[in-house]
Design a protein around this motif. Structure first.
Motif, PDB file in Angstrom:
ATOM      1  N   MET A 230       0.898  -1.295  -0.007  1.00  0.00           N
ATOM      2  CA  MET A 230       0.137   0.012   0.029  1.00  0.00           C
ATOM      3  C   MET A 230       0.895   1.291   0.045  1.00  0.00           C
ATOM      4  SD  MET A 230      -2.863  -0.976   2.794  1.00  0.00           S
ATOM      5  CE  MET A 230      -1.688  -1.669   4.133  1.00  0.00           C
ATOM      6  N   GLN A 231       0.311   2.344  -0.683  1.00  0.00           N
ATOM      7  CA  GLN A 231       0.753   3.668  -0.460  1.00  0.00           C
ATOM      8  C   GLN A 231       0.126   4.577   0.170  1.00  0.00           C
ATOM      9  OE1 GLN A 231       4.251   4.106  -1.862  1.00  0.00           O
ATOM     10  NE2 GLN A 231       4.261   6.107  -0.987  1.00  0.00           N
ATOM     11  N   ALA A 232       0.704   5.066   1.214  1.00  0.00           N
ATOM     12  CA  ALA A 232       0.134   6.170   2.081  1.00  0.00           C
ATOM     13  C   ALA A 232      -0.128   7.278   1.445  1.00  0.00           C
ATOM     14  CB  ALA A 232       0.763   6.367   3.277  1.00  0.00           C
ATOM     15  N   GLU A 233      -1.342   8.052   1.404  1.00  0.00           N
ATOM     16  CA  GLU A 233      -1.505   9.298   0.847  1.00  0.00           C
ATOM     17  C   GLU A 233      -1.400  10.450   1.851  1.00  0.00           C
ATOM     18  OE1 GLU A 233      -5.342   9.079  -1.025  1.00  0.00           O
ATOM     19  OE2 GLU A 233      -4.824   7.463  -2.170  1.00  0.00           O
ATOM     20  N   HIS A 234      -1.030  11.574   1.359  1.00  0.00           N
ATOM     21  CA  HIS A 234      -0.824  12.834   2.231  1.00  0.00           C
ATOM     22  C   HIS A 234      -2.395  13.236   2.478  1.00  0.00           C
ATOM     23  CE1 HIS A 234      -0.094  17.078   3.081  1.00  0.00           C
ATOM     24  NE2 HIS A 234       0.721  16.697   3.890  1.00  0.00           N
ATOM     25  N   LEU A 235      -2.529  13.636   3.697  1.00  0.00           N
ATOM     26  CA  LEU A 235      -3.673  14.210   4.235  1.00  0.00           C
ATOM     27  C   LEU A 235      -3.896  15.604   4.905  1.00  0.00           C
ATOM     28  CD1 LEU A 235      -6.801  13.442   5.017  1.00  0.00           C
ATOM     29  CD2 LEU A 235      -6.017  12.698   7.134  1.00  0.00           C
ATOM     30  N   LEU A 236      -2.784  16.081   5.671  1.00  0.00           N
ATOM     31  CA  LEU A 236      -2.850  17.267   6.294  1.00  0.00           C
ATOM     32  C   LEU A 236      -1.489  17.525   6.645  1.00  0.00           C
ATOM     33  CD1 LEU A 236      -4.733  19.028   7.929  1.00  0.00           C
ATOM     34  CD2 LEU A 236      -4.584  17.880  10.136  1.00  0.00           C
ATOM     35  N   SER A 237      -1.262  19.011   6.228  1.00  0.00           N
ATOM     36  CA  SER A 237      -0.046  19.867   6.439  1.00  0.00           C
ATOM     37  C   SER A 237      -0.075  20.144   7.918  1.00  0.00           C
ATOM     38  CB  SER A 237       0.228  20.774   5.304  1.00  0.00           C
ATOM     39  OG  SER A 237       0.225  20.352   4.095  1.00  0.00           O
ATOM     40  N   ILE A 238       1.077  19.550   8.628  1.00  0.00           N
ATOM     41  CA  ILE A 238       1.310  19.875  10.127  1.00  0.00           C
ATOM     42  C   ILE A 238       2.601  20.529  10.221  1.00  0.00           C
ATOM     43  CG2 ILE A 238       1.672  19.133  12.464  1.00  0.00           C
ATOM     44  CD1 ILE A 238      -1.272  19.603  11.556  1.00  0.00           C
ATOM     45  N   GLY A 239       3.805  19.491   9.594  1.00  0.00           N
ATOM     46  CA  GLY A 239       5.062  20.085   9.817  1.00  0.00           C
ATOM     47  C   GLY A 239       5.504  19.564  11.258  1.00  0.00           C
ATOM     48  N   ALA A 240       5.035  18.730  12.041  1.00  0.00           N
ATOM     49  CA  ALA A 240       5.297  18.536  13.216  1.00  0.00           C
ATOM     50  C   ALA A 240       6.630  18.187  13.359  1.00  0.00           C
ATOM     51  CB  ALA A 240       4.553  17.340  13.652  1.00  0.00           C
ATOM     52  N   THR A 241       7.358  18.569  14.680  1.00  0.00           N
ATOM     53  CA  THR A 241       8.567  18.054  15.126  1.00  0.00           C
ATOM     54  C   THR A 241       8.738  16.671  15.468  1.00  0.00           C
ATOM     55  OG1 THR A 241       9.138  20.420  15.507  1.00  0.00           O
ATOM     56  CG2 THR A 241      10.660  18.430  16.601  1.00  0.00           C
ATOM     57  N   LEU A 242       7.653  16.327  16.263  1.00  0.00           N
ATOM     58  CA  LEU A 242       7.473  14.909  16.558  1.00  0.00           C
ATOM     59  C   LEU A 242       5.836  14.540  16.635  1.00  0.00           C
ATOM     60  CD1 LEU A 242       8.667  12.373  17.544  1.00  0.00           C
ATOM     61  CD2 LEU A 242       8.995  13.141  19.725  1.00  0.00           C
ATOM     62  N   GLY A 243       5.352  14.540  15.567  1.00  0.00           N
ATOM     63  CA  GLY A 243       4.032  14.053  15.470  1.00  0.00           C
ATOM     64  C   GLY A 243       3.790  12.695  16.218  1.00  0.00           C
ATOM     65  N   GLU A 244       2.561  12.648  17.039  1.00  0.00           N
ATOM     66  CA  GLU A 244       2.620  11.155  17.807  1.00  0.00           C
ATOM     67  C   GLU A 244       1.138  11.307  18.130  1.00  0.00           C
ATOM     68  OE1 GLU A 244       3.329   8.405  18.582  1.00  0.00           O
ATOM     69  OE2 GLU A 244       5.189   8.013  18.700  1.00  0.00           O
ATOM     70  N   GLY A 245       0.978   9.969  18.740  1.00  0.00           N
ATOM     71  CA  GLY A 245      -0.438   9.686  19.604  1.00  0.00           C
ATOM     72  C   GLY A 245      -1.589   9.972  18.805  1.00  0.00           C
ATOM     73  N   PRO A 246      -1.784   9.674  17.356  1.00  0.00           N
ATOM     74  CA  PRO A 246      -2.840   9.560  16.658  1.00  0.00           C
ATOM     75  C   PRO A 246      -3.893   8.754  17.425  1.00  0.00           C
ATOM     76  CG  PRO A 246      -1.576   8.207  15.631  1.00  0.00           C
ATOM     77  CD  PRO A 246      -0.726   9.011  16.623  1.00  0.00           C
ATOM     78  N   VAL A 247      -5.274   9.202  17.728  1.00  0.00           N
ATOM     79  CA  VAL A 247      -6.217   8.462  18.121  1.00  0.00           C
ATOM     80  C   VAL A 247      -7.630   8.967  17.588  1.00  0.00           C
ATOM     81  CG1 VAL A 247      -6.504   9.591  20.131  1.00  0.00           C
ATOM     82  CG2 VAL A 247      -7.464   7.363  20.155  1.00  0.00           C
ATOM     83  N   TRP A 248      -8.531   7.979  17.229  1.00  0.00           N
ATOM     84  CA  TRP A 248      -9.950   8.515  16.731  1.00  0.00           C
ATOM     85  C   TRP A 248     -10.870   8.450  17.869  1.00  0.00           C
ATOM     86  CZ3 TRP A 248     -11.356  10.062  12.003  1.00  0.00           C
ATOM     87  CH2 TRP A 248     -12.858  10.463  11.801  1.00  0.00           C
TER      88      TRP A 248
ATOM     89  N   ALA B 257      -6.804   4.305   8.075  1.00  0.00           N
ATOM     90  CA  ALA B 257      -5.500   4.493   9.018  1.00  0.00           C
ATOM     91  C   ALA B 257      -5.068   5.867   8.831  1.00  0.00           C
ATOM     92  CB  ALA B 257      -4.734   3.442   8.535  1.00  0.00           C
ATOM     93  N   TYR B 258      -4.741   6.535  10.100  1.00  0.00           N
ATOM     94  CA  TYR B 258      -4.389   7.718   9.971  1.00  0.00           C
ATOM     95  C   TYR B 258      -2.850   7.609  10.710  1.00  0.00           C
ATOM     96  CZ  TYR B 258      -8.936   9.201   8.872  1.00  0.00           C
ATOM     97  OH  TYR B 258     -10.198   9.388   8.709  1.00  0.00           O
ATOM     98  N   ALA B 259      -1.876   8.437  10.169  1.00  0.00           N
ATOM     99  CA  ALA B 259      -0.505   8.189  10.734  1.00  0.00           C
ATOM    100  C   ALA B 259       0.255   9.456  10.910  1.00  0.00           C
ATOM    101  CB  ALA B 259       0.196   7.131   9.741  1.00  0.00           C
ATOM    102  N   THR B 260       0.777   9.685  11.931  1.00  0.00           N
ATOM    103  CA  THR B 260       1.739  10.781  12.312  1.00  0.00           C
ATOM    104  C   THR B 260       3.105  10.502  11.831  1.00  0.00           C
ATOM    105  OG1 THR B 260       1.800   9.709  14.457  1.00  0.00           O
ATOM    106  CG2 THR B 260       0.160  11.626  14.309  1.00  0.00           C
ATOM    107  N   THR B 261       3.742  11.374  11.709  1.00  0.00           N
ATOM    108  CA  THR B 261       5.246  11.168  11.280  1.00  0.00           C
ATOM    109  C   THR B 261       5.998  12.540  11.740  1.00  0.00           C
ATOM    110  OG1 THR B 261       4.716  12.807   9.333  1.00  0.00           O
ATOM    111  CG2 THR B 261       4.368  10.469   8.766  1.00  0.00           C
TER     112      THR B 261
END
Length: 290
Positions: free
Chosen positions: A1-19, A250-254
């Motif tokens: 699978m190839q993940a698609e870009h969803l939202l521009s944040i530019g986080a230094t350390l994006g983490e903890g995604p939860v629905w 699925a949503y992923a932080t980077t």
């Protein structure tokens, strides 16, 4: 699978995604920020935390529970207030809370780590009805997960720098056994996979792992078999959440942390949110008992 870009944040350390209740919540740890994103309306809200914040989780009481550097807090989005519940490792001021999950009894299992990523002072703790106790897990430098199986009987604890995942049995009273190796990435076959980072379980009890420095998220069945892989156009995948209207998104932080200037130029989307579809949905939602 190839993940698609969803939202521009530019986080230094994006983490903890939860629905939670139709929206994606996540944090930027190093910028002390909590985010809420509604994919339907594209509305993005943010709150400044008083300390580094590792996660937010739903509560059966008022507000959310947030893992701040010094310990768990009650977070009230309507006012932006953070109310301390407990101090954790007060004798180690450089430690912070990093990742967490809720078990079937509403207990929050969360890990701590050295914010400088140097000392093996990270432990796993349990928050149960407002009281914090230490779980019987060995210290590591960077804790991640823990992920908890849908049945509530197993806990997956990620030793990120050790490049392995430990599986523990959870006793009915809320303690964990010494555990056994579930996944080990310390061999030549996994040399370019990076470091296992945040972990979650899906409805079948499989484990999704983000790989920091590996440009991928991967799903492993309960017997440890690799079943799915999602590739990203950025290196540092920190954690995956499952949600959406049907639980199959699925949503992923980077993260941008750790990238050189040249790498950041080559990865302009680093620190953003990505998405992909999955075959097995999220497990039933759980709420903290605090």
């Amino acid at each position: 699978m190839q993940a698609e870009h969803l939202l521009s944040i530019g986080a230094t350390l994006g983490e903890g995604p939860v629905w939670i209740d139709g929206a994606l919540w996540f944090v930027d740890i190093k910028n002390d920020t909590v985010f809420r994103f509604d994919p339907a309306s594209r509305d993005l809200a943010r709150w400044k935390a008083p300390e580094h914040v590792g996660w937010v989780l739903p509560s059966g009481q008022r507000g959310l529970i947030a893992g701040l550097m010094s310990g768990p807090h009650r977070f009230l989005p309507e006012t932006g207030a953070f109310e301390r519940i407990a101090h954790v490792q007060a004798d180690l001021p450089d430690n912070r809370l990093n990742d967490a999950a809720i078990d079937g009894e509403g207990r929050i299992w969360f890990g701590t780590m050295d914010n400088l990523e140097e000392s093996a002072t990270g432990l796993v703790f349990v928050l149960d009805k407002g009281a914090v106790t230490q779980a019987t897990l060995s210290p590591v430098t960077i804790t991640n997960g823990p992920a908890i199986s849908p049945c509530g009987a197993r806990l997956y604890h990620v030793d990120t720098l050790g490049r392995r995942v430990i599986r523990h049995a959870i006793a009915p009273g809320g303690t964990a056994d010494a555990g056994e190796i579930f996944l080990d990435f310390n061999d030549d076959a996994h040399a370019d996979w990076g470091y296992p980072d945040g972990a979650i379980c899906d409805a079948e009890g499989a484990v999704w792992l983000g790989f920091f420095g590996g440009g991928a998220a991967r799903r492993f069945s309960p017997d440890g078999t690799l079943t799915h892989e999602a590739r990203f156009p950025v290196s540092n995948i920190t954690k995956v959440a499952l949600g959406g209207a049907d639980g199959h998104t699925a949503y992923a932080t980077t993260a941008r942390q750790g990238l050189s200037d040249a790498q950041r130029a080559a990865e302009p989307l680093a620190g953003d949110i990505f998405t992909f579809r999955v075959e097995v949905p999220a497990p039933l939602a759980r709420h903290a008992n605090t």
